[in-house]
Scaffold this motif. Structure first.
Motif, PDB file in Angstrom:
ATOM      1  N   VAL A  32       0.845  -1.198   0.000  1.00  0.00           N
ATOM      2  CA  VAL A  32       0.000   0.000   0.000  1.00  0.00           C
ATOM      3  C   VAL A  32       0.881   1.249   0.000  1.00  0.00           C
ATOM      4  O   VAL A  32       2.094   1.184   0.238  1.00  0.00           O
ATOM      5  CB  VAL A  32      -0.955  -0.003   1.201  1.00  0.00           C
ATOM      6  CG1 VAL A  32      -1.894  -1.201   1.127  1.00  0.00           C
ATOM      7  CG2 VAL A  32      -0.170  -0.031   2.520  1.00  0.00           C
ATOM      8  N   ASP A  33       0.256   2.394  -0.242  1.00  0.00           N
ATOM      9  CA  ASP A  33       1.022   3.641  -0.376  1.00  0.00           C
ATOM     10  C   ASP A  33       0.767   4.644   0.740  1.00  0.00           C
ATOM     11  O   ASP A  33       1.340   5.738   0.736  1.00  0.00           O
ATOM     12  CB  ASP A  33       0.734   4.287  -1.725  1.00  0.00           C
ATOM     13  CG  ASP A  33      -0.696   4.786  -1.868  1.00  0.00           C
ATOM     14  OD1 ASP A  33      -1.568   4.397  -1.045  1.00  0.00           O
ATOM     15  OD2 ASP A  33      -0.954   5.563  -2.800  1.00  0.00           O
ATOM     16  N   TYR A  34      -0.075   4.318   1.736  1.00  0.00           N
ATOM     17  CA  TYR A  34      -0.471   5.347   2.687  1.00  0.00           C
ATOM     18  C   TYR A  34       0.553   5.599   3.797  1.00  0.00           C
ATOM     19  O   TYR A  34       0.327   6.456   4.647  1.00  0.00           O
ATOM     20  CB  TYR A  34      -1.860   5.073   3.281  1.00  0.00           C
ATOM     21  CG  TYR A  34      -2.114   3.710   3.878  1.00  0.00           C
ATOM     22  CD1 TYR A  34      -1.674   3.369   5.153  1.00  0.00           C
ATOM     23  CD2 TYR A  34      -2.842   2.762   3.163  1.00  0.00           C
ATOM     24  CE1 TYR A  34      -1.943   2.131   5.707  1.00  0.00           C
ATOM     25  CE2 TYR A  34      -3.117   1.510   3.715  1.00  0.00           C
ATOM     26  CZ  TYR A  34      -2.664   1.204   4.983  1.00  0.00           C
ATOM     27  OH  TYR A  34      -2.943  -0.036   5.527  1.00  0.00           O
ATOM     28  N   TRP A  35       1.679   4.859   3.792  1.00  0.00           N
ATOM     29  CA  TRP A  35       2.753   5.177   4.742  1.00  0.00           C
ATOM     30  C   TRP A  35       3.905   5.894   4.059  1.00  0.00           C
ATOM     31  O   TRP A  35       4.927   6.180   4.699  1.00  0.00           O
ATOM     32  CB  TRP A  35       3.270   3.913   5.421  1.00  0.00           C
ATOM     33  CG  TRP A  35       2.271   3.224   6.303  1.00  0.00           C
ATOM     34  CD1 TRP A  35       1.847   1.932   6.204  1.00  0.00           C
ATOM     35  CD2 TRP A  35       1.559   3.779   7.411  1.00  0.00           C
ATOM     36  NE1 TRP A  35       0.917   1.647   7.166  1.00  0.00           N
ATOM     37  CE2 TRP A  35       0.717   2.776   7.925  1.00  0.00           C
ATOM     38  CE3 TRP A  35       1.532   5.039   8.008  1.00  0.00           C
ATOM     39  CZ2 TRP A  35      -0.125   2.967   9.009  1.00  0.00           C
ATOM     40  CZ3 TRP A  35       0.688   5.244   9.094  1.00  0.00           C
ATOM     41  CH2 TRP A  35      -0.119   4.222   9.582  1.00  0.00           C
ATOM     42  N   ASP A  36       3.786   6.219   2.777  1.00  0.00           N
ATOM     43  CA  ASP A  36       4.878   6.869   2.061  1.00  0.00           C
ATOM     44  C   ASP A  36       5.258   8.205   2.687  1.00  0.00           C
ATOM     45  O   ASP A  36       6.413   8.637   2.601  1.00  0.00           O
ATOM     46  CB  ASP A  36       4.503   7.079   0.590  1.00  0.00           C
ATOM     47  CG  ASP A  36       4.496   5.775  -0.206  1.00  0.00           C
ATOM     48  OD1 ASP A  36       4.855   4.716   0.368  1.00  0.00           O
ATOM     49  OD2 ASP A  36       4.139   5.809  -1.395  1.00  0.00           O
ATOM     50  N   TYR A  37       4.296   8.871   3.315  1.00  0.00           N
ATOM     51  CA  TYR A  37       4.564  10.190   3.893  1.00  0.00           C
ATOM     52  C   TYR A  37       5.526  10.121   5.078  1.00  0.00           C
ATOM     53  O   TYR A  37       6.073  11.142   5.511  1.00  0.00           O
ATOM     54  CB  TYR A  37       3.244  10.845   4.334  1.00  0.00           C
ATOM     55  CG  TYR A  37       2.723  10.360   5.660  1.00  0.00           C
ATOM     56  CD1 TYR A  37       3.004  11.033   6.851  1.00  0.00           C
ATOM     57  CD2 TYR A  37       1.960   9.183   5.746  1.00  0.00           C
ATOM     58  CE1 TYR A  37       2.539  10.566   8.078  1.00  0.00           C
ATOM     59  CE2 TYR A  37       1.504   8.716   6.958  1.00  0.00           C
ATOM     60  CZ  TYR A  37       1.783   9.417   8.119  1.00  0.00           C
ATOM     61  OH  TYR A  37       1.337   8.946   9.323  1.00  0.00           O
ATOM     62  N   GLY A  61       4.736   0.237  -3.792  1.00  0.00           N
ATOM     63  CA  GLY A  61       3.463   0.707  -3.282  1.00  0.00           C
ATOM     64  C   GLY A  61       2.566   1.259  -4.381  1.00  0.00           C
ATOM     65  O   GLY A  61       3.044   1.804  -5.373  1.00  0.00           O
ATOM     66  N   SER A  62       1.271   1.123  -4.186  1.00  0.00           N
ATOM     67  CA  SER A  62       0.307   1.594  -5.178  1.00  0.00           C
ATOM     68  C   SER A  62      -1.009   1.949  -4.502  1.00  0.00           C
ATOM     69  O   SER A  62      -1.451   1.245  -3.592  1.00  0.00           O
ATOM     70  CB  SER A  62       0.057   0.511  -6.236  1.00  0.00           C
ATOM     71  OG  SER A  62      -1.026   0.849  -7.080  1.00  0.00           O
TER      72      SER A  62
END
Length: 276
Positions: free
Chosen positions: A87-92, A100-101
């Protein structure tokens, strides 16, 4: 990694439909509990999906557990198809997961809603689309796999081609081996990659070398099927756009049928030809 709830939206995609007039007895989505009970021990695969992120401090442990599952380290009584969705919601948090996507975030959100959960979190494992647990907890994971209903594996024959250097074409023909009612199922095809190694330079895993297997790089819908018998032959083709460094020897293809409740009925796995 602390749990958080995220709002996500995805785009629909129109695909080919397969229909057949006939009765709907023993149909997928009808009396699922009884049908699942009848099919336990039928020898089909159990699909294990991990939702993970390189930006999550506790995900690497779950990734290792997933790799061990895929290698067969636990000598389970059922064959597994393991898939890792980053997932991409921890990229920040400081490290952008290269795998991640937002598409995988949307998929996890659909499970959160279907399972009536309050939050999205990593690492999370979903088994057969029906049960979930924390991805780095071995005992609950193995228990969920042992309790999962199994269904006959489809009988798809696969043909792999490279229409261009940056495209992989997968053509499938076969039967689902499960009757499907008017509510229907989607037949999904996942292209995954093994043996990925990343030097994590920032974020919660800074300084660690992260190993990832069964990483889903692409997911497409082969077709939708409804009102068909278990023996009905269906076929379709998907085209995957390939990434730089694609190596067929490190990749595989998983096929599975999933209904509107996100329950998985039947799955099949293919290795790619090394010389593709």
């Amino acid at each position: 990694m602390a749990a958080r709830l995220f709002s996500c939206f995805g785009k629909g995609q129109k695909q080919q439909d397969f229909n057949s007039s006939g009765n709907n007895k023993a149909a997928v989505t009808a009396d699922e509990a009884a049908e699942a009970e009848e099919r336990i021990g039928s020898g089909g695969c159990v699909v294990v999906e991990l939702f993970s992120s390189q930006g999550c401090a506790t995900s690497p442990e779950a990734e290792l557990l997933l790799s061990r599952l895929g290698r067969g380290d636990f000598n389970l009584e059922v064959p597994l198809i393991v898939l890792a969705f980053h997932v991409d919601y921890w990229d920040y948090m400081g490290w952008k997961d290269p795998f991640g996507s937002s598409q995988w975030t949307v998929r996890q959100k659909a499970y959160v809603e279907a399972l009536k959960l309050d939050t999205m979190f990593t690492p999370q494992v979903v088994v057969q689309g029906r049960a979930h647990c924390v991805g780095n907890e071995e005992e609950p994971l193995l228990s969920s796999i042992a309790d999962a209903p199994t269904f006959p594996s489809p009988t798809f024959q696969a043909k792999f081609q490279r229409p261009s250097m940056d495209t992989l074409q997968v053509s499938l023909t076969g039967a689902l081996r499960s009757k499907v009612d008017h509510q229907g199922v989607n037949v999904m095809v996942a292209l995954y990659e093994n043996g990925l190694v990343t030097d994590c330079l920032k974020g919660e895993n800074k300084g660690r070398v992260l190993s990832n297997d069964f990483v889903v790089r692409r997911l497409e819908k082969l077709c939708s099927a409804k009102d068909i018998s278990a023996k009905k032959t269906i076929s379709g083709t998907v085209n995957f756009s390939l990434w730089k460094g694609f190596n067929a020897a490190k990749c595989g293809v998983a096929v599975f049928a999933q209904n509107r409740s996100h329950h998985i009925f039947g799955s099949q796995n293919f290795d790619l030809p090394d010389n593709l």
